[in-house]
Motif scaffolding. Structure first.
Motif, short mmCIF file in Angstrom:
data_model
loop_
_atom_site.label_atom_id
_atom_site.label_comp_id
_atom_site.label_asym_id
_atom_site.label_seq_id
_atom_site.Cartn_x
_atom_site.Cartn_y
_atom_site.Cartn_z
N MET A 99 124.24 58.15 97.30
CA MET A 99 123.82 59.31 96.04
C MET A 99 123.79 58.86 94.63
N THR A 100 122.85 59.61 94.16
CA THR A 100 122.57 59.47 92.68
C THR A 100 123.69 60.14 91.78
N SER A 101 123.43 59.72 90.75
CA SER A 101 124.45 60.23 89.66
C SER A 101 124.42 61.72 89.28
N ARG A 102 123.51 62.35 89.90
CA ARG A 102 123.16 63.74 90.02
C ARG A 102 122.99 64.19 91.47
N SER A 103 124.16 64.28 91.97
CA SER A 103 124.46 64.56 93.24
C SER A 103 124.19 66.25 93.43
N ALA A 104 123.64 66.44 94.68
CA ALA A 104 123.64 68.10 94.88
C ALA A 104 125.05 68.67 94.99
N PRO A 105 125.20 69.72 94.60
CA PRO A 105 126.54 70.34 94.85
C PRO A 105 126.93 70.32 96.44
N ASP A 106 125.90 70.57 97.57
CA ASP A 106 126.27 70.74 98.79
C ASP A 106 126.53 69.33 99.28
N GLU A 107 126.46 68.42 98.67
CA GLU A 107 126.57 66.99 99.41
C GLU A 107 128.12 66.77 98.96
N ILE A 108 128.66 67.54 98.25
CA ILE A 108 130.11 67.27 97.68
C ILE A 108 131.16 68.25 98.37
N LEU A 109 131.86 67.86 99.18
CA LEU A 109 132.90 68.90 99.88
C LEU A 109 134.40 68.81 99.27
N ILE A 110 134.98 69.77 99.28
CA ILE A 110 136.38 69.89 99.01
C ILE A 110 137.13 70.05 100.31
N ALA A 111 138.04 69.06 100.67
CA ALA A 111 138.78 69.11 101.88
C ALA A 111 140.16 69.69 101.52
N TYR A 112 140.63 70.54 102.41
CA TYR A 112 141.94 71.25 102.08
C TYR A 112 142.75 70.55 103.39
N VAL A 113 143.91 69.90 103.42
CA VAL A 113 144.82 69.29 104.14
C VAL A 113 146.29 69.67 103.82
N THR A 114 146.96 70.21 104.88
CA THR A 114 148.40 70.70 104.84
C THR A 114 149.12 69.68 105.42
N CYS A 115 150.34 69.18 104.73
CA CYS A 115 151.17 68.18 105.36
C CYS A 115 152.51 68.62 105.51
N ALA A 116 153.37 67.89 106.20
CA ALA A 116 154.90 68.32 106.31
C ALA A 116 155.70 68.43 105.20
N ASP A 117 155.22 67.47 104.03
CA ASP A 117 156.16 67.40 102.91
C ASP A 117 155.54 66.75 101.92
N LEU A 118 155.90 66.77 100.60
CA LEU A 118 155.24 65.89 99.57
C LEU A 118 155.09 64.59 99.64
N GLU A 119 155.99 64.02 100.41
CA GLU A 119 155.91 62.28 100.46
C GLU A 119 154.62 62.14 101.53
N GLN A 120 154.57 62.95 102.36
CA GLN A 120 153.51 62.81 103.57
C GLN A 120 152.24 62.91 102.66
N ALA A 121 152.13 64.08 102.06
CA ALA A 121 150.85 64.43 101.24
C ALA A 121 150.37 63.13 100.33
N ARG A 122 151.67 62.68 99.61
CA ARG A 122 151.16 61.62 98.58
C ARG A 122 150.75 60.39 99.40
N ARG A 123 151.47 59.99 100.41
CA ARG A 123 150.96 58.74 101.39
C ARG A 123 149.65 58.97 101.82
N ILE A 124 149.26 60.25 102.41
CA ILE A 124 147.95 60.25 102.92
C ILE A 124 146.83 60.43 101.81
N GLY A 125 147.27 61.07 100.94
CA GLY A 125 146.15 61.24 99.64
C GLY A 125 145.94 59.80 98.87
N ARG A 126 146.96 59.14 98.77
CA ARG A 126 146.88 57.85 98.34
C ARG A 126 145.84 56.86 99.16
N ALA A 127 145.88 57.14 100.35
CA ALA A 127 145.34 55.97 101.18
C ALA A 127 144.02 56.56 101.37
#
Length: 112
Positions: free
Chosen positions: A1-29
């Protein structure tokens, strides 16, 4: 992608986790592996139906900024790291965004 990406090429992913530590571990990875440019974590309470019963429990969730091209790999990585039998992993495309910010996301994410 170029520095001027089309908005529809960018996604916002939503993920639920068991707890804060799991969210941190997965998010960091995801960020370390360049599957997401950024992860924002929130702690909340969920009320949901599971196996015929209404359940209520604390959990954490995160929003990950990623690209459409990286989405399949992000899903697979979250599933591999997640403790839930059926994790919430959903995404939606952006309708609009600051072009420079969208370019930053595109540049920070590597397509596997």
């Amino acid at each position: 992608m170029t520095s001027r990406s089309a908005p529809d090429e960018i996604l916002i992913a939503y993920v639920t986790c068991a707890d804060l530590e799991q969210a941190r571990r997965i998010g960091r990875a995801l960020v370390e592996e360049r599957l997401a440019a950024c992860v924002n974590i929130r702690v909340h309470e969920a009320i949901y139906r599971w196996q015929g019963a209404v359940e209520q429990a604390p959990e954490a969730a995160f929003l990950a900024k990623t690209t459409r091209a990286a989405w399949p790999a992000l899903q697979a990585r979250v599933r591999a790291l997640h403790s839930y039998e059926l994790p919430c992993i959903v995404a939606w495309p952006l309708a609009e965004g600051l072009p420079e910010y969208l370019g930053w996301i595109a540049g920070a994410v590597t397509t596997p």
